[in-house]
Write an enzyme that holds these catalytic residues in place. Structure first.
Site, PDB file in Angstrom:
ATOM      1  N   LYS A 110       0.536  -1.065  -0.271  1.00 39.46           N
ATOM      2  CA  LYS A 110       0.184   0.263   0.189  1.00 39.46           C
ATOM      3  C   LYS A 110       1.102   0.920   0.243  1.00 39.46           C
ATOM      4  O   LYS A 110       2.216   1.173   0.802  1.00 39.46           O
ATOM      5  CB  LYS A 110      -1.140  -0.109   1.179  1.00 39.46           C
ATOM      6  CG  LYS A 110      -2.153   0.939   0.963  1.00 39.46           C
ATOM      7  CD  LYS A 110      -3.254   0.578   0.681  1.00 39.46           C
ATOM      8  CE  LYS A 110      -4.252   1.147  -0.053  1.00 39.46           C
ATOM      9  NZ  LYS A 110      -5.348   0.257  -0.277  1.00 39.46           N
TER      10      LYS A 110
HETATM   11  P1  NAD Z   1     -13.465   7.317  -3.733  1.00 41.07           P
HETATM   12  O1  NAD Z   1     -12.860   7.923  -2.704  1.00 41.07           O
HETATM   13  O2  NAD Z   1     -13.907   6.903  -5.047  1.00 41.07           O
HETATM   14  O3  NAD Z   1     -15.186   7.407  -2.749  1.00 41.07           O
HETATM   15  C1  NAD Z   1     -14.666   7.368  -1.230  1.00 41.07           C
HETATM   16  C2  NAD Z   1     -15.651   8.433  -0.968  1.00 41.07           C
HETATM   17  O4  NAD Z   1     -15.987   8.063   1.190  1.00 41.07           O
HETATM   18  C3  NAD Z   1     -16.547   9.301  -1.103  1.00 41.07           C
HETATM   19  O5  NAD Z   1     -18.082   9.325  -1.349  1.00 41.07           O
HETATM   20  C4  NAD Z   1     -16.283  10.490   0.221  1.00 41.07           C
HETATM   21  O6  NAD Z   1     -16.991  11.682   0.018  1.00 41.07           O
HETATM   22  C5  NAD Z   1     -16.694   9.243   1.419  1.00 41.07           C
HETATM   23  N1  NAD Z   1     -16.031   9.965   2.611  1.00 41.07           N
HETATM   24  C6  NAD Z   1     -14.921  10.065   3.189  1.00 41.07           C
HETATM   25  N2  NAD Z   1     -15.552  10.571   3.786  1.00 41.07           N
HETATM   26  C7  NAD Z   1     -16.180  10.085   4.759  1.00 41.07           C
HETATM   27  C8  NAD Z   1     -17.091   9.864   5.769  1.00 41.07           C
HETATM   28  N3  NAD Z   1     -15.666  10.387   6.975  1.00 41.07           N
HETATM   29  N4  NAD Z   1     -17.919   9.392   5.917  1.00 41.07           N
HETATM   30  C9  NAD Z   1     -19.163   9.438   5.067  1.00 41.07           C
HETATM   31  N5  NAD Z   1     -18.465   9.525   3.669  1.00 41.07           N
HETATM   32  C10 NAD Z   1     -16.401   9.520   3.595  1.00 41.07           C
HETATM   33  O7  NAD Z   1     -12.670   6.010  -2.635  1.00 41.07           O
HETATM   34  P2  NAD Z   1     -13.369   4.669  -3.210  1.00 41.07           P
HETATM   35  O8  NAD Z   1     -11.670   4.406  -3.797  1.00 41.07           O
HETATM   36  O9  NAD Z   1     -14.451   4.202  -3.007  1.00 41.07           O
HETATM   37  O10 NAD Z   1     -12.540   3.995  -1.595  1.00 41.07           O
HETATM   38  C11 NAD Z   1     -13.203   3.637  -0.374  1.00 41.07           C
HETATM   39  C12 NAD Z   1     -13.606   2.422   0.102  1.00 41.07           C
HETATM   40  O11 NAD Z   1     -12.660   1.137  -0.545  1.00 41.07           O
HETATM   41  C13 NAD Z   1     -11.605   2.916   0.954  1.00 41.07           C
HETATM   42  O12 NAD Z   1     -11.268   2.005   2.340  1.00 41.07           O
HETATM   43  C14 NAD Z   1     -11.012   1.727  -0.440  1.00 41.07           C
HETATM   44  O13 NAD Z   1      -9.659   1.791   0.426  1.00 41.07           O
HETATM   45  C15 NAD Z   1     -11.632   0.694  -0.655  1.00 41.07           C
HETATM   46  N6  NAD Z   1     -11.482   0.118  -1.451  1.00 41.07           N
HETATM   47  C16 NAD Z   1     -11.262   0.779  -2.918  1.00 41.07           C
HETATM   48  C17 NAD Z   1     -11.157   0.003  -4.239  1.00 41.07           C
HETATM   49  C18 NAD Z   1     -11.466   0.531  -5.377  1.00 41.07           C
HETATM   50  O14 NAD Z   1     -10.374   0.173  -6.639  1.00 41.07           O
HETATM   51  N7  NAD Z   1     -11.116   1.951  -6.124  1.00 41.07           N
HETATM   52  C19 NAD Z   1     -10.730  -1.404  -3.345  1.00 41.07           C
HETATM   53  C20 NAD Z   1     -10.224  -1.587  -2.408  1.00 41.07           C
HETATM   54  C21 NAD Z   1     -11.473  -1.340  -1.651  1.00 41.07           C
END
Ligand code: NAD
Length: 413
Positions: free
Chosen positions: A103
């Site tokens: 990471k």
């Molecule tokens: P992103 O930046 O596209 O979206 C994140 C979302 O979370 C946004 O809508 C943001 O407004 C919201 N958010 C942020 N802080 C917040 C809070 N305190 N309360 C409520 N909502 C909040 O990110 P993403 O890629 O969708 O990732 C989200 C999660 O999924 C993370 O934990 C990431 O590690 C995990 N993840 C992502 C992927 C991927 O392929 N993008 C893969 C596996 C896991």
């Protein structure tokens, strides 16, 4: 409150005890194999130089190159990045991918930065970690507040330093530059696949099932859209500023379109405002925390009334909250299974890049479904057989695989 890394290590300790893991292997897996801290001096638009702190951590490379996203966020720190790298090791092992976990991240506040500032910071960060990355070494991907554009800058910076174009150094790139069809939606699609499988097992009909989603990003937004297409009613959606609630179900494509055009989620017409805590406490069939870690904690877990929690985010349920949900009989599909669609299609992207031969989208989605459903079945059956929670079952399958690789390879020298 314990840190995310302390939680990850406690979780590993529990699994090690369950598996009666070899003590030497257990000790090795509690720590990251390599961690790099870099300073990232960046020229800001007003001429000032800002120095950001960045990290890249590789937890374990027993199976091949390491793999994991790059996070930009004000709370990024070495502890969090290490915990997320460890989680990636378990996720890749559970899905049977030939990767170890890694990471990276930079402590910064992307919404307050211009595109130019983000580009300069990304390029400098990439050059600072260039020693550690490469298609056969360690392959970054997007995470919170990083996206296809970030990956294109990283790929370009790496390629410029090598003097040749190396698409396989990152995944989650634009399709034009060797990205995979279906990658953008893969994590949310995987969440939807496992949610559907779990719902079937729990005799929840997807037609009309009520769903609340925290996070409207790459994971939450896509999962909400696909589950709605599958017949679910998405009754609530929230982001960091709060969200919207509509008992009859939100028109997700319209909501996401409006957000993309600059509207605030919490200010949508035809829907009620809802706070994140209210969303987590809705009496829904399926709750999908898909924002940040620690969303469900000891302070709010007792209020959760969903029948099924599908962890779209990494680490959204703390260990204390996990115990409370278990006591309440709420089934939790753990992150390393539920959100593994992203790294799975990243693997497809890397394979395509190495071969310079690209697959059709239907082929990608079909292979993703096979891998997700296969992993779900292994975890579900193992949990049922041993009468243990899904998280312990998933972690045990994953850790056992990594430990076995350590045993067979032996300890160098
Ligand atoms: P992103 O930046 O596209 O979206 C994140 C979302 O979370 C946004 O809508 C943001 O407004 C919201 N958010 C942020 N802080 C917040 C809070 N305190 N309360 C409520 N909502 C909040 O990110 P993403 O890629 O969708 O990732 C989200 C999660 O999924 C993370 O934990 C990431 O590690 C995990 N993840 C992502 C992927 C991927 O392929 N993008 C893969 C596996 C896991």
């Amino acid at each position: 409150m314990p840190t995310m890394l302390e939680e990850a290590v406690v979780q590993l300790d529990q699994v090690a005890a369950h598996l009666k893991l070899d003590e030497g292997v257990h000790k090795r897996l509690r720590r990251a194999q390599r961690a790099l801290i870099v300073s990232v001096p960046t020229r800001m638009d007003d001429g000032r130089v800002e120095v950001f702190e960045g990290y890249r951590v590789q937890h374990d490379n027993s199976f091949g190159p390491t793999k994991g996203g790059i996070r930009y966020h004000p709370n990024v720190n070495l502890d969090e990045v290490t915990a997320l790298a460890m989680l990636m090791s378990w996720k890749c092992a559970l899905m049977g991918l030939p990767y170890g976990g890694a990471k990276g991240g930079v402590r910064c506040n992307p919404p307050a930065m211009s595109q130019g500032e983000l580009e300069r910071m990304t390029r400098r960060y990439t050059s600072e970690i260039v020693l550690l990355i490469g298609p056969d070494l360690d392959i970054p991907a997007p995470d919170v507040y990083t996206n296809e554009q970030t990956m294109a800058w990283m790929m370009d910076t790496y390629s410029m330093q090598r003097g040749i174009t190396v698409p396989g150094v990152v995944t989650g790139k634009p399709v034009l530059l060797g990205g995979s069809l279906g990658r953008r939606e893969a994590t949310g699609r995987g969440v939807a696949f496992v949610a559907a499988e779990a719902a079937r097992e729990l005799k929840i009909s997807l037609q009309g099932a009520t769903v609340a989603v925290q996070g409207k990003g790459n994971v939450g937004g896509v999962a909400a859209r696909l589950l709605r297409e599958a017949g679910c009613r998405i009754v609530a959606l929230a982001d960091s500023k709060g969200g919207v609630h509509h008992a009859k179900g939100l028109d997700i494509p319209r909501v996401l379109q409006a957000v993309q055009e600059g509207a605030r989620l919490a200010e949508m017409p035809d829907a009620d405002k809802i706070t994140n805590d209210e969303l987590l406490a809705l009496p829904v069939d399926i709750l999908i925390p898909a924002a940040l870690e620690g969303a469900i904690h000891e302070g709010n877990a007792a209020a959760v009334r969903a029948k099924l929690v599908v962890e779209g985010a990494n680490g959204p349920t703390t260990a204390g909250a996990d115990r409370i949900l278990e006591q309440k009989g709420i089934r939790v599909i753990p992150d390393i299974l539920a959100n593994a669609g992203g790294v799975t299609v990243s693997y497809f992207e890397w394979v395509q890049d190495l071969q310079f031969y690209f697959w059709r989208e239907e082929e990608i989605n079909q292979r993703l479904k096979e891998i997700m459903v296969g992993a779900f079945r292994r975890v579900w059956d193992s949990a049922a057989e041993q009468r243990i929670p899904m998280r312990l079952a998933a972690m045990s399958l994953a850790v056992r695989r990594v430990a076995e690789a350590h045993r067979v390879r032996g300890l160098y020298p």
